[in-house]
Write an enzyme that holds these catalytic residues in place. Structure first.
Site, PDB file in Angstrom:
ATOM      1  N   GLY A   1       2.662   1.918  10.795  1.00  0.00           N
ATOM      2  CA  GLY A   1       3.664   2.979  10.699  1.00  0.00           C
ATOM      3  C   GLY A   1       4.403   3.255  12.004  1.00  0.00           C
ATOM      4  O   GLY A   1       5.093   4.257  12.123  1.00  0.00           O
TER       5      GLY A   1
ATOM      6  N   SER B   1       3.438  -2.487  10.077  1.00  0.00           N
ATOM      7  CA  SER B   1       4.891  -2.585  10.259  1.00  0.00           C
ATOM      8  C   SER B   1       5.487  -3.919   9.806  1.00  0.00           C
ATOM      9  O   SER B   1       6.444  -4.408  10.407  1.00  0.00           O
ATOM     10  CB  SER B   1       5.269  -2.294  11.722  1.00  0.00           C
ATOM     11  OG  SER B   1       4.899  -0.970  12.066  1.00  0.00           O
TER      12      SER B   1
ATOM     13  N   HIS C   1      -9.551   1.641   4.894  1.00  0.00           N
ATOM     14  CA  HIS C   1      -8.263   1.716   5.590  1.00  0.00           C
ATOM     15  C   HIS C   1      -8.415   2.617   6.821  1.00  0.00           C
ATOM     16  O   HIS C   1      -9.174   3.585   6.793  1.00  0.00           O
ATOM     17  CB  HIS C   1      -7.186   2.273   4.652  1.00  0.00           C
ATOM     18  CG  HIS C   1      -5.813   2.127   5.218  1.00  0.00           C
ATOM     19  ND1 HIS C   1      -5.305   3.001   6.158  1.00  0.00           N
ATOM     20  CD2 HIS C   1      -4.859   1.184   5.029  1.00  0.00           C
ATOM     21  CE1 HIS C   1      -4.083   2.604   6.502  1.00  0.00           C
ATOM     22  NE2 HIS C   1      -3.790   1.504   5.838  1.00  0.00           N
TER      23      HIS C   1
ATOM     24  N   LYS D   1       0.088   4.260  -0.187  1.00  0.00           N
ATOM     25  CA  LYS D   1      -0.514   5.448   0.450  1.00  0.00           C
ATOM     26  C   LYS D   1      -0.270   6.672  -0.452  1.00  0.00           C
ATOM     27  O   LYS D   1      -0.254   6.513  -1.656  1.00  0.00           O
ATOM     28  CB  LYS D   1       0.027   5.623   1.876  1.00  0.00           C
ATOM     29  CG  LYS D   1      -0.120   4.324   2.683  1.00  0.00           C
ATOM     30  CD  LYS D   1       0.085   4.478   4.153  1.00  0.00           C
ATOM     31  CE  LYS D   1      -0.118   3.116   4.832  1.00  0.00           C
ATOM     32  NZ  LYS D   1      -0.038   3.201   6.289  1.00  0.00           N
TER      33      LYS D   1
ATOM     34  N   ASN E   1       0.864  -1.178   0.000  1.00  0.00           N
ATOM     35  CA  ASN E   1       0.000   0.000   0.000  1.00  0.00           C
ATOM     36  C   ASN E   1       0.903   1.231   0.000  1.00  0.00           C
ATOM     37  O   ASN E   1       1.508   1.552   1.015  1.00  0.00           O
ATOM     38  CB  ASN E   1      -0.912  -0.021   1.239  1.00  0.00           C
ATOM     39  CG  ASN E   1      -1.766   1.225   1.344  1.00  0.00           C
ATOM     40  OD1 ASN E   1      -1.798   2.041   0.416  1.00  0.00           O
ATOM     41  ND2 ASN E   1      -2.458   1.383   2.466  1.00  0.00           N
TER      42      ASN E   1
ATOM     43  N   GLU F   1      -6.718   4.904   7.942  1.00  0.00           N
ATOM     44  CA  GLU F   1      -6.466   6.329   7.682  1.00  0.00           C
ATOM     45  C   GLU F   1      -7.702   6.995   7.082  1.00  0.00           C
ATOM     46  O   GLU F   1      -7.967   8.169   7.331  1.00  0.00           O
ATOM     47  CB  GLU F   1      -5.230   6.481   6.787  1.00  0.00           C
ATOM     48  CG  GLU F   1      -3.955   6.183   7.585  1.00  0.00           C
ATOM     49  CD  GLU F   1      -2.842   5.506   6.800  1.00  0.00           C
ATOM     50  OE1 GLU F   1      -2.864   5.541   5.557  1.00  0.00           O
ATOM     51  OE2 GLU F   1      -1.949   4.910   7.442  1.00  0.00           O
TER      52      GLU F   1
ATOM     53  N   GLU G   1      -5.581  -4.934  10.313  1.00  0.00           N
ATOM     54  CA  GLU G   1      -4.496  -3.990  10.579  1.00  0.00           C
ATOM     55  C   GLU G   1      -4.742  -3.294  11.918  1.00  0.00           C
ATOM     56  O   GLU G   1      -5.495  -2.319  11.972  1.00  0.00           O
ATOM     57  CB  GLU G   1      -4.434  -2.923   9.479  1.00  0.00           C
ATOM     58  CG  GLU G   1      -4.196  -3.470   8.091  1.00  0.00           C
ATOM     59  CD  GLU G   1      -3.573  -2.425   7.176  1.00  0.00           C
ATOM     60  OE1 GLU G   1      -2.439  -2.633   6.748  1.00  0.00           O
ATOM     61  OE2 GLU G   1      -4.202  -1.389   6.908  1.00  0.00           O
TER      62      GLU G   1
HETATM   63  P1  13P Z   1       3.132   0.111   7.531  1.00  0.00           P
HETATM   64  O1  13P Z   1       3.539  -1.200   6.916  1.00  0.00           O
HETATM   65  O2  13P Z   1       3.937   1.277   7.039  1.00  0.00           O
HETATM   66  O3  13P Z   1       3.029   0.016   9.012  1.00  0.00           O
HETATM   67  O4  13P Z   1       1.623   0.407   7.001  1.00  0.00           O
HETATM   68  C1  13P Z   1       0.667  -0.582   7.141  1.00  0.00           C
HETATM   69  C2  13P Z   1      -0.539  -0.191   6.398  1.00  0.00           C
HETATM   70  O5  13P Z   1      -1.269   0.704   6.806  1.00  0.00           O
HETATM   71  C3  13P Z   1      -0.830  -0.897   5.146  1.00  0.00           C
HETATM   72  O6  13P Z   1      -2.102  -0.606   4.695  1.00  0.00           O
END
Ligand code: 13P
Length: 240
Positions: free
Chosen positions: A171, A203, A96, A11, A9, A98, A165
Site C-alpha cells: 500500500g 504495490s 497477512h 481487504k 486481495n 495486517e 509480501e
Molecule cells: P497493495 O497491492 O495495495 O500494496 O497490497 C498488497 C497486499 O497486501 C496484498 O495482500
C-alpha cells in the site's frame, strides 16, 4: 511447469452489491487470459457467498482473507473451513501482515490455520515478509526464514501457496525491484520445494506485473489496490 497464480486481495472493501457490480462488469468484457494461470479474488467474509454465486465461471477462484484454526464452536467472529468449503471457497489467505499487526497473529497460529485449511481441501495462501525496520537492518532473510519455517511446519509443500509480501511495499507504492523479489522468492523456494507456488505482493500494478512474472521463482502476485477496479484487475490477468 509451475502455474502462475494471481489473486486480488480486496481487504475490507466492497459491499455485496458492489461485488455483484464488479462481476456484472467483468462478465461483459472479452478477455484473453494468460496461459497456465490460476486467478481470482479474496473477498471479505460477508461477500464470499455473493462472490461464489456471481463469479463468471468455476475457474475464477474465490478466496477468504482468513480462516479459523477451529472447525466449529465458541469462537465469535470466526469463520471455519467447513463453512468456506460448503460455500465453494477453495483458497484462504492466512497470516497477512495486517492480521499479524492488528490481530497479533503468530507464526504458530498461522501454521494451525493453514493446517486446518489443508485438511479440509482449502489451499492456504501463507503470507510472510519483513518490516521496513527489518529490511533496513539487513535481516530480511533471517526474519522470513523464521516465518516460513514455522508457518509451513508439517504441511504438504506441494499443496500450499506462499505470498512474500515485504510490509514496506504494501500500500505504499514502493514496490520491491524485480531482482529483490526474485532473490527473496528464490530464498523461500530453498526453504520449501520446487512445487510450492510463491507469489510476490506489495504495490503490484498492471504496469509492473509482467516483469515480476518473468522472474523464475516468482509464480504470481497477491494484489491489493490494483485489483479493486475491473479494468485494472483484468490487465493483471490478461495476456499481453
Ligand atoms: P497493495 O497491492 O495495495 O500494496 O497490497 C498488497 C497486499 O497486501 C496484498 O495482500
Amino acid at each position: 511447469m509451475r502455474k502462475k497464480i494471481i489473486i486480488g486481495n480486496w481487504k475490507m472493501n466492497k459491499t455485496p452489491s458492489e461485488v455483484k457490480k464488479f462481476f456484472d462488469e467483468f462478465k461483459n468484457k472479452k478477455i484473453e487470459f494468460r496461459s497456465n494461470m490460476i486467478y481470482g479474488i479474496a473477498a471479505p467474509s460477508c461477500d464470499l457467498y455473493y462472490a461464489v454465486n456471481e463469479r463468471p465461471n468455476d475457474n475464477f477462484v474465490i478466496s477468504s482473507q482468513d480462516i479459523s484454526k477451529h472447525l466449529s464452536g465458541a469462537y465469535t467472529g470466526e469463520i471455519s473451513a467447513l463453512m468456506l468449503k460448503e460455500m465453494g471457497v477453495n483458497y484462504a489467505i492466512v497470516g497477512h501482515s495486517e492480521r499479524r499487526t492488528y490481530h497479533k497473529e503468530t507464526d504458530s497460529d498461522i501454521n494451525a490455520k493453514a493446517k486446518t485449511a489443508l485438511e479440509n481441501g482449502i489451499v492456504p495462501i501463507i503470507c510472510v515478509g519483513e518490516t521496513l525496520q527489518e529490511y533496513e537492518s539487513g535481516i530480511s532473510k533471517q526474519v522470513v526464514e523464521k516465518q516460513v519455517k514455522e508457518c509451513v511446519k508439517d504441511l504438504d509443500l506441494s499443496k500450499i501457496v506462499i505470498a512474500y509480501e515485504p510490509v514496506w511495499a504494501i500500500g505504499t507504492g514502493k514496490t520491491a525491484t524485480n531482482d529483490y523479489a526474485q532473490e527473496m522468492c528464490k530464498f523461500i523456494r530453498s526453504l520449501t520445494s520446487n512445487e510450492t507456488l510463491i507469489q510476490y505482493g506489495g504495490s503490484v500494478t498492471p504496469e509492473s506485473i509482467d516483469e515480476l512474472l518473468n522472474q523464475p521463482d516468482v509464480d504470481g502476485a497477491l494484489v491489493g489496490g490494483a485489483s479493486l477496479k475491473v479494468d485494472s484487475f483484468i490487465s493483471l490477468i490478461e495476456k499481453k
